[in-house]
Scaffold this motif. Sequence first.
Motif, PDB file in Angstrom:
ATOM      1  N   GLY A 194       0.789  -1.220   0.000  1.00 18.34           N
ATOM      2  CA  GLY A 194       0.000   0.000   0.000  1.00 18.34           C
ATOM      3  C   GLY A 194       0.823   1.272   0.000  1.00 18.34           C
ATOM      4  N   HIS A 195       2.064   1.218  -0.448  1.00 20.71           N
ATOM      5  CA  HIS A 195       2.905   2.416  -0.460  1.00 20.71           C
ATOM      6  C   HIS A 195       2.312   3.499  -1.359  1.00 20.71           C
ATOM      7  CE1 HIS A 195       5.965  -0.604   0.862  1.00 20.71           C
ATOM      8  NE2 HIS A 195       6.250   0.395   1.680  1.00 20.71           N
ATOM      9  N   THR A 196       2.405   4.737  -0.903  1.00 18.05           N
ATOM     10  CA  THR A 196       1.870   5.878  -1.633  1.00 18.05           C
ATOM     11  C   THR A 196       2.988   6.833  -2.052  1.00 18.05           C
ATOM     12  OG1 THR A 196       1.564   7.226   0.355  1.00 18.05           O
ATOM     13  CG2 THR A 196      -0.240   5.741  -0.268  1.00 18.05           C
ATOM     14  N   LEU A 197       2.572   7.948  -2.648  1.00 18.23           N
ATOM     15  CA  LEU A 197       3.519   8.976  -3.046  1.00 18.23           C
ATOM     16  C   LEU A 197       4.321   9.486  -1.854  1.00 18.23           C
ATOM     17  CD1 LEU A 197       4.477  10.944  -5.317  1.00 18.23           C
ATOM     18  CD2 LEU A 197       2.609  12.452  -4.635  1.00 18.23           C
ATOM     19  N   HIS A 198       3.698   9.582  -0.695  1.00 23.12           N
ATOM     20  CA  HIS A 198       4.378  10.109   0.484  1.00 23.12           C
ATOM     21  C   HIS A 198       5.403   9.112   1.028  1.00 23.12           C
ATOM     22  CE1 HIS A 198       1.667  13.561   0.630  1.00 23.12           C
ATOM     23  NE2 HIS A 198       0.723  12.711   0.273  1.00 23.12           N
ATOM     24  N   ASP A 199       5.103   7.815   0.938  1.00 23.68           N
ATOM     25  CA  ASP A 199       6.090   6.801   1.320  1.00 23.68           C
ATOM     26  C   ASP A 199       7.326   6.897   0.423  1.00 23.68           C
ATOM     27  OD1 ASP A 199       4.682   5.274   3.439  1.00 23.68           O
ATOM     28  OD2 ASP A 199       3.262   4.878   1.829  1.00 23.68           O
ATOM     29  N   ARG A 200       7.078   7.114  -0.853  1.00 24.56           N
ATOM     30  CA  ARG A 200       8.178   7.257  -1.812  1.00 24.56           C
ATOM     31  C   ARG A 200       9.045   8.463  -1.451  1.00 24.56           C
ATOM     32  NH1 ARG A 200       7.053   9.959  -7.450  1.00 24.56           N
ATOM     33  NH2 ARG A 200       9.009   9.686  -8.562  1.00 24.56           N
ATOM     34  N   LEU A 201       8.392   9.567  -1.094  1.00 26.18           N
ATOM     35  CA  LEU A 201       9.115  10.779  -0.727  1.00 26.18           C
ATOM     36  C   LEU A 201       9.901  10.572   0.565  1.00 26.18           C
ATOM     37  CD1 LEU A 201       9.740  13.785  -1.067  1.00 26.18           C
ATOM     38  CD2 LEU A 201       7.569  14.289   0.091  1.00 26.18           C
ATOM     39  N   GLU A 202       9.284   9.944   1.542  1.00 21.96           N
ATOM     40  CA  GLU A 202       9.953   9.703   2.821  1.00 21.96           C
ATOM     41  C   GLU A 202      11.169   8.803   2.646  1.00 21.96           C
ATOM     42  OE1 GLU A 202       5.714  10.055   5.227  1.00 21.96           O
ATOM     43  OE2 GLU A 202       6.721   8.126   5.020  1.00 21.96           O
ATOM     44  N   SER A 203      11.041   7.777   1.809  1.00 25.27           N
ATOM     45  CA  SER A 203      12.162   6.875   1.558  1.00 25.27           C
ATOM     46  C   SER A 203      13.315   7.622   0.894  1.00 25.27           C
ATOM     47  CB  SER A 203      11.714   5.703   0.678  1.00 25.27           C
ATOM     48  OG  SER A 203      10.774   4.901   1.350  1.00 25.27           O
ATOM     49  N   PHE A 204      12.970   8.501  -0.037  1.00 29.90           N
ATOM     50  CA  PHE A 204      13.988   9.305  -0.715  1.00 29.90           C
ATOM     51  C   PHE A 204      14.767  10.154   0.299  1.00 29.90           C
ATOM     52  CE2 PHE A 204      14.459  13.786  -2.219  1.00 29.90           C
ATOM     53  CZ  PHE A 204      15.651  13.611  -2.903  1.00 29.90           C
ATOM     54  N   ILE A 205      14.057  10.830   1.201  1.00 26.31           N
ATOM     55  CA  ILE A 205      14.714  11.692   2.184  1.00 26.31           C
ATOM     56  C   ILE A 205      15.573  10.864   3.132  1.00 26.31           C
ATOM     57  CG2 ILE A 205      14.337  13.301   4.083  1.00 26.31           C
ATOM     58  CD1 ILE A 205      11.778  14.197   2.667  1.00 26.31           C
ATOM     59  N   LEU A 206      15.057   9.726   3.590  1.00 24.45           N
ATOM     60  CA  LEU A 206      15.819   8.874   4.497  1.00 24.45           C
ATOM     61  C   LEU A 206      17.106   8.382   3.844  1.00 24.45           C
ATOM     62  CD1 LEU A 206      12.958   6.792   6.166  1.00 24.45           C
ATOM     63  CD2 LEU A 206      14.452   8.443   7.299  1.00 24.45           C
ATOM     64  N   HIS A 207      17.026   7.951   2.591  1.00 23.56           N
ATOM     65  CA  HIS A 207      18.221   7.501   1.875  1.00 23.56           C
ATOM     66  C   HIS A 207      19.209   8.644   1.698  1.00 23.56           C
ATOM     67  CE1 HIS A 207      15.756   3.990   0.868  1.00 23.56           C
ATOM     68  NE2 HIS A 207      16.884   3.388   0.518  1.00 23.56           N
ATOM     69  N   LEU A 208      18.694   9.827   1.414  1.00 24.62           N
ATOM     70  CA  LEU A 208      19.550  10.989   1.208  1.00 24.62           C
ATOM     71  C   LEU A 208      20.300  11.343   2.492  1.00 24.62           C
ATOM     72  CD1 LEU A 208      20.128  12.958  -1.153  1.00 24.62           C
ATOM     73  CD2 LEU A 208      18.431  14.497  -0.136  1.00 24.62           C
ATOM     74  N   ILE A 209      19.600  11.334   3.610  1.00 23.45           N
ATOM     75  CA  ILE A 209      20.204  11.668   4.901  1.00 23.45           C
ATOM     76  C   ILE A 209      21.272  10.650   5.287  1.00 23.45           C
ATOM     77  CG2 ILE A 209      19.735  11.851   7.383  1.00 23.45           C
ATOM     78  CD1 ILE A 209      17.021  13.054   6.660  1.00 23.45           C
ATOM     79  N   ARG A 210      21.025   9.392   4.955  1.00 21.65           N
ATOM     80  CA  ARG A 210      21.958   8.325   5.335  1.00 21.65           C
ATOM     81  C   ARG A 210      23.160   8.235   4.401  1.00 21.65           C
ATOM     82  NH1 ARG A 210      16.980   4.102   6.269  1.00 21.65           N
ATOM     83  NH2 ARG A 210      16.378   4.807   8.351  1.00 21.65           N
ATOM     84  N   GLY A 211      23.127   9.011   3.306  1.00 21.55           N
ATOM     85  CA  GLY A 211      24.263   9.018   2.393  1.00 21.55           C
ATOM     86  C   GLY A 211      24.133   8.039   1.262  1.00 21.55           C
ATOM     87  N   SER A 212      23.035   8.130   0.516  1.00 20.26           N
ATOM     88  CA  SER A 212      22.782   7.193  -0.562  1.00 20.26           C
ATOM     89  C   SER A 212      23.426   7.649  -1.860  1.00 20.26           C
ATOM     90  CB  SER A 212      21.272   7.049  -0.756  1.00 20.26           C
ATOM     91  OG  SER A 212      20.991   6.318  -1.917  1.00 20.26           O
ATOM     92  N   GLY A 213      23.651   6.688  -2.756  1.00 21.32           N
ATOM     93  CA  GLY A 213      24.087   6.995  -4.110  1.00 21.32           C
ATOM     94  C   GLY A 213      22.885   7.278  -4.996  1.00 21.32           C
ATOM     95  N   LEU A 214      23.109   7.341  -6.315  1.00 20.33           N
ATOM     96  CA  LEU A 214      22.038   7.672  -7.241  1.00 20.33           C
ATOM     97  C   LEU A 214      20.910   6.643  -7.215  1.00 20.33           C
ATOM     98  CD1 LEU A 214      23.935   8.992 -10.387  1.00 20.33           C
ATOM     99  CD2 LEU A 214      22.536  10.300  -8.777  1.00 20.33           C
ATOM    100  N   ARG A 215      21.264   5.379  -7.113  1.00 23.60           N
ATOM    101  CA  ARG A 215      20.222   4.357  -7.129  1.00 23.60           C
ATOM    102  C   ARG A 215      19.324   4.476  -5.913  1.00 23.60           C
ATOM    103  NH1 ARG A 215      21.972  -1.588  -8.627  1.00 23.60           N
ATOM    104  NH2 ARG A 215      19.707  -1.675  -8.731  1.00 23.60           N
ATOM    105  N   GLY A 216      19.878   4.920  -4.790  1.00 16.52           N
ATOM    106  CA  GLY A 216      19.073   5.079  -3.588  1.00 16.52           C
ATOM    107  C   GLY A 216      18.119   6.246  -3.664  1.00 16.52           C
ATOM    108  N   VAL A 217      18.458   7.234  -4.506  1.00 18.46           N
ATOM    109  CA  VAL A 217      17.571   8.383  -4.672  1.00 18.46           C
ATOM    110  C   VAL A 217      16.263   7.945  -5.318  1.00 18.46           C
ATOM    111  CG1 VAL A 217      17.259  10.554  -5.899  1.00 18.46           C
ATOM    112  CG2 VAL A 217      19.437  10.058  -4.778  1.00 18.46           C
ATOM    113  N   SER A 218      16.362   7.031  -6.270  1.00 22.49           N
ATOM    114  CA  SER A 218      15.172   6.511  -6.933  1.00 22.49           C
ATOM    115  C   SER A 218      14.670   5.308  -6.156  1.00 22.49           C
ATOM    116  CB  SER A 218      15.526   6.112  -8.370  1.00 22.49           C
ATOM    117  OG  SER A 218      14.414   5.571  -9.023  1.00 22.49           O
ATOM    118  N   THR A 219      13.654   5.533  -5.309  1.00 22.97           N
ATOM    119  CA  THR A 219      13.218   4.492  -4.386  1.00 22.97           C
ATOM    120  C   THR A 219      11.768   4.108  -4.627  1.00 22.97           C
ATOM    121  OG1 THR A 219      12.522   6.132  -2.756  1.00 22.97           O
ATOM    122  CG2 THR A 219      14.783   5.309  -2.594  1.00 22.97           C
TER     123      THR A 219
END
Length: 266
Positions: A120-145
């Motif tokens: 049941g993931h929504t647009l907001h889950d996608r956005l939250e995952s993006f921010i979490l990956h960014l904060i933790r130091g993700s590469g390009l693939r992690g940005v697209s979640t």
Amino acid sequence: GELLKSFHGRAIFMFSYPSILLSVSGGQDSMSILMLVLHLYKQKPTWVSKVGILHCQHGWTELDLQIATRLSSIADLLEIPYYCVTAREVHIEEESARLWRYASASRIANVHGYDIVLTGHTLHDRLESFILHLIRGSGLRGVSTLHSYTTVNTPIWVNSTDCFLSSWEWTGIDLSSGRSILTVALGRPGRLLERATLAKWTDEWNMPLLVDPTHDRLAWSRNRLRYELLPYLAMYWNPNVEAQLEDFLEVVEPEINIDEIEVNDV
């Protein structure tokens, strides 16, 4: 009507998987996806031939059993199969709980013949995952979640206290490591739908919702992001911060996917 059209267009990948298992927590997002898929099931039986509900009972709160029981009653009313998996040990960490849910979904889907598992993931889950990956130091693939569709390979351990293998699962076991790999298709048909849209739809249809109290638990990073960081950014930096980040993801994701294709071709 507009929501159904939007859902059908964004979830077109599902049409290759007529047997669908939905992971349902009982909350607004997963219940909305359930009802949207059931609409396909009733209106387009040539597209969707089988629908089942999976509920993972973590044992986090005293309400867990109540939620699982009510979902069982809903499945009975809908006349569709219901599977409830109960954790043998409580998974305190978010990542541990997520991996357990994937393992549970993989096993149920493989045992009972489902082609794909939907969440049941929504647009907001996608956005939250993006921010979490960014904060933790993700590469390009992690940005697209949280892609619309992916394949999950789940290791099942023979010696795990949380797992007992059925007879068919022994066929793929590596006896030296005590591990079996299960593969399952995973779809997120609501990843571009807003929670506000789903909330309006659930109100109009008087859908039964079962709120998980752990969604307010601030000990978890995703909840702190949702209830503290994003509201703070909206109040003091940009009131449209979520929309701006969503627009950024819409632009950058296709470019990342093209780069990955080019790299794979090389």
